[in-house]
Structure formats: C-alpha cells, structure tokens
Write an enzyme that holds these catalytic residues in place. Sequence first.
Site, short mmCIF file in Angstrom:
data_model
loop_
_atom_site.label_atom_id
_atom_site.label_comp_id
_atom_site.label_asym_id
_atom_site.label_seq_id
_atom_site.Cartn_x
_atom_site.Cartn_y
_atom_site.Cartn_z
N HIS A 31 0.96 -1.29 0.23
CA HIS A 31 -0.08 -0.02 0.02
C HIS A 31 0.95 1.49 -0.08
O HIS A 31 1.48 1.80 1.04
CB HIS A 31 -1.06 -0.01 1.13
CG HIS A 31 -2.13 0.91 1.00
ND1 HIS A 31 -3.36 0.67 1.38
CD2 HIS A 31 -2.08 2.25 1.14
CE1 HIS A 31 -4.23 1.68 1.20
NE2 HIS A 31 -3.45 2.80 1.03
N HIS A 33 1.39 5.02 -2.43
CA HIS A 33 0.67 5.67 -3.43
C HIS A 33 1.88 6.45 -4.23
O HIS A 33 2.54 7.33 -3.60
CB HIS A 33 -0.33 6.77 -2.89
CG HIS A 33 -1.57 6.38 -2.32
ND1 HIS A 33 -2.63 6.29 -3.03
CD2 HIS A 33 -1.79 5.79 -1.05
CE1 HIS A 33 -3.70 5.60 -2.31
NE2 HIS A 33 -3.07 5.32 -1.08
N ASP A 35 1.70 9.18 -6.05
CA ASP A 35 1.73 10.66 -5.96
C ASP A 35 1.95 11.00 -4.64
O ASP A 35 2.04 12.29 -4.07
CB ASP A 35 0.40 11.31 -6.52
CG ASP A 35 -0.87 10.58 -5.96
OD1 ASP A 35 -0.77 9.63 -5.08
OD2 ASP A 35 -2.15 11.25 -5.97
N GLY A 193 -10.11 7.50 -1.94
CA GLY A 193 -10.93 8.90 -1.79
C GLY A 193 -11.68 8.60 -0.56
O GLY A 193 -11.48 7.76 0.15
N HIS A 220 -9.92 0.74 -0.49
CA HIS A 220 -9.79 1.45 0.87
C HIS A 220 -10.99 1.37 1.53
O HIS A 220 -12.07 1.72 1.11
CB HIS A 220 -9.43 2.84 0.36
CG HIS A 220 -8.23 3.18 -0.06
ND1 HIS A 220 -7.51 2.88 -1.29
CD2 HIS A 220 -7.03 4.06 0.56
CE1 HIS A 220 -6.32 3.35 -1.36
NE2 HIS A 220 -6.04 4.16 -0.19
N GLU A 223 -10.87 2.92 7.31
CA GLU A 223 -9.81 4.02 7.98
C GLU A 223 -10.77 5.07 8.27
O GLU A 223 -10.97 5.18 9.44
CB GLU A 223 -8.97 4.42 6.86
CG GLU A 223 -7.83 5.36 7.33
CD GLU A 223 -7.03 5.99 6.25
OE1 GLU A 223 -6.07 6.42 6.55
OE2 GLU A 223 -7.43 6.10 5.21
N ASP A 312 1.87 4.15 2.85
CA ASP A 312 0.77 4.70 2.41
C ASP A 312 1.41 6.05 1.48
O ASP A 312 1.46 5.72 0.28
CB ASP A 312 -0.17 5.21 3.37
CG ASP A 312 -1.47 5.79 2.82
OD1 ASP A 312 -1.92 5.42 1.86
OD2 ASP A 312 -2.23 6.36 3.85
#
Length: 385
Positions: A31, A33, A35, A193, A220, A223, A312
């Site tokens: 996991h 990202h 960006d 998102g 996702h 959380e 993350d």
Amino acid sequence: MTSQLTGQTTSQAERLPSPDQIRRAPKVLLHDHLDGGLRPATIADLARETGYDALPEREPERLGRWFREAADSGSLERYLETFAHTCAVMQTRDALVRVAAECAEDLAADGVVYAEVRYAPEQHLERGLTLEDVVEAVNEGFREGERRARAAGHRIRVGALLTAMRHAARALEIAELANAYRDSGVVGFDIAGAEAGYPPTRHLDAFEYLKRENNHFTIHAGEAFGLPSIWQALQWCGADRLGHGVRIIDDIEVAGDGSVSLGRLAAYVRDKRVPLEMCPSSNLQTGAAPSIGEHPIGLLRRLHFRTTVNTDNRLMSGTSMSGEFELLVDAFGYTLDDMQWFTVNAMKSAFIPFDERLAMINDVIKPGYAELKSEWLFRQTAVTS
C-alpha cells in the site's frame, strides 16, 4: 526483568533489530501511493520545467518540511492540498516516467524487494495524456527504476495498482484499463478517496467486471469510516484485501482481565485470512489511531490477523518501510522474527501468481532474514566468548 510497555524480557530486548538491520531486511510493500512518495527535489524540478508556480516552497528541504507539516496539521483541506501539488507536476509523460523510476529506486534502496504502487490514471490527464499514455509511462518508469536498482546492487519488483476515485464515475473504465494491462505491469485495481458518503457499493459494476475477469482488487476501507465500510468491501464487493482496515478493531472487545472477544465481522476477517494493509504513521495523521503504541496493529498481530506493514504516502508522512518498522520495534518490541512474519504475510497477499510469490518467500525473504539472524547470533557468541 520484563518491560511493562512491550512485555519483552531483557534478553528479548537485546534481540531487537538495529536500524541498519531493519533497513537491510527484505521488505514487501502493498500500500503505497505514487503521488504520495515524490522526492521534494523532483517536485521542485518538475514545477520549474512545467511552469507550475503554485508550490508553497521552492527549496527542496523546506518543501519537504511543508508537506509533512501540512499532512500533520489535522486539517483535511491542507492534507488534500499536498496531493494537488504532487499531481500538478505529474501531467506529462516524462514526469511520470521520472517519478515512477525514482519510486522504484527509493524503495529498493530501503530494502523493499517487492512493491505494489497505486495511482489514479484519471488524475494525470490535464495536459493531454490519455489513460493509456499514463499507464504506459508509469510502467516504463517502474522498469527503468528496477534496472537502476539492479545496477546499484538492489533487487526489487514493482507492480502497479490502478486506482479509481470513489467520488468520480470512472471506476468501470479504470477497471477495464487494469485488465487490459494485467500482463504488462499492472497487477490489480483499487478505489480510493473519501470513504464517508462514497461507499464502495457505488462501483459494483467495476468489481463485478473484475471478478468475471478473474482479476484482483483491493479497496480502501475501514480507515476514515468504520465497520460498514469493511463489511461492504468484503461482502458486497468481494475485495481480496482491505486498504487500511484499521477500524476492524471496533469489532474486537478486550475485557479487563485481558480476554479478547471477536465480533462476527472481525472473526470472519481473521478466519478468511483477509489481508489488512496497515499504514501506522498515516493512520496517526488521519486520526485512525491515537499513537503508534496504541495502534491496533499490536493487538491484531497478537491475534494472528493477516496484518501487513505499509507506508501509504512516504512524502506526506516523512516515512519509509524501514521507518515504519523502526516505530513498531520501539513500540511493541518486535524482533526480526516479527518482521519476517509481517513480510511473509504481505508476500502471500500480493497480486502476482502463487508460484512467483512462493519463490520470493523461499528464495529472497527467508534467506534474507536467516542471514540477519545469523549475524546477530555471531555477535552474541563473540560477546560471550
């Protein structure tokens, strides 16, 4: 003597891995990202090259500090602003190739031997790229980064997860894209998102399509939103893994005498060995956990849930896989055996074929940890002889 914090005896505490051992240990990341992991210097360079003039800082060190402080601010608006800046400089083919290559290099230098890095192709179309252009540029970058890592003496394999934004309406299109490139570097699908107000069931057509195609996907869930998010991801959508899943702790009761009772959802998640993509530092920033020492990963590990350790957003959290494990070693007294357990969990849960996962476990991960444990035994023997 026993530590009240970790429950470790003094002799056990002496077995804790050093930062150097943690860095050298083979690690698996599920996991992360794209960006959320750029180098600050790269952001500054790309901003100059593309004419993006909205960065809050220009000097890389100050820019990196700004990203961490904004992510730590407790303000959702400031946290989301960080991604606006990274995505803004990732709108050309050359930028995407560079960012992906550097991602693979950075992970490999940190001891990561296998990674699944996710990104949303729909967020990189502002300068005329097509969805296919984006995927091909990122794949090219990952392959280049793997080559550079090998040249530097590191081994890594990177697979891409294509993410659809759950507040948008392109999930089926992105799922079809993931399926089209499944033999060309893309290993699965994800949705990301805001969870609240945007349940995964909005995108059932995408998940049903992927199941018909025998493809893999993670969601996702659990959380920012609680147990209903996890239940929908698993029972309505059929997710293979849970992105975060930290709120499964809400279905576990610990009595005053230390006995533990699992609710039906938590028991199902454990019984079915559903992988939980835990991201400790990020969970603190989003308020999903109050501290590392109180993070649910400690209890979930003791209860033998299929927990994994992840980063993350490395830039926003100022972290790395080694950094995450250092925090957990300090908080819970984890040894190399624990690190290996988390790592094997992650490799078992990867979206590549079984024989390739098994080869990574038997040929890379277990030998890597065995070597580190032998080093420790040699040092202990030298000290006592």
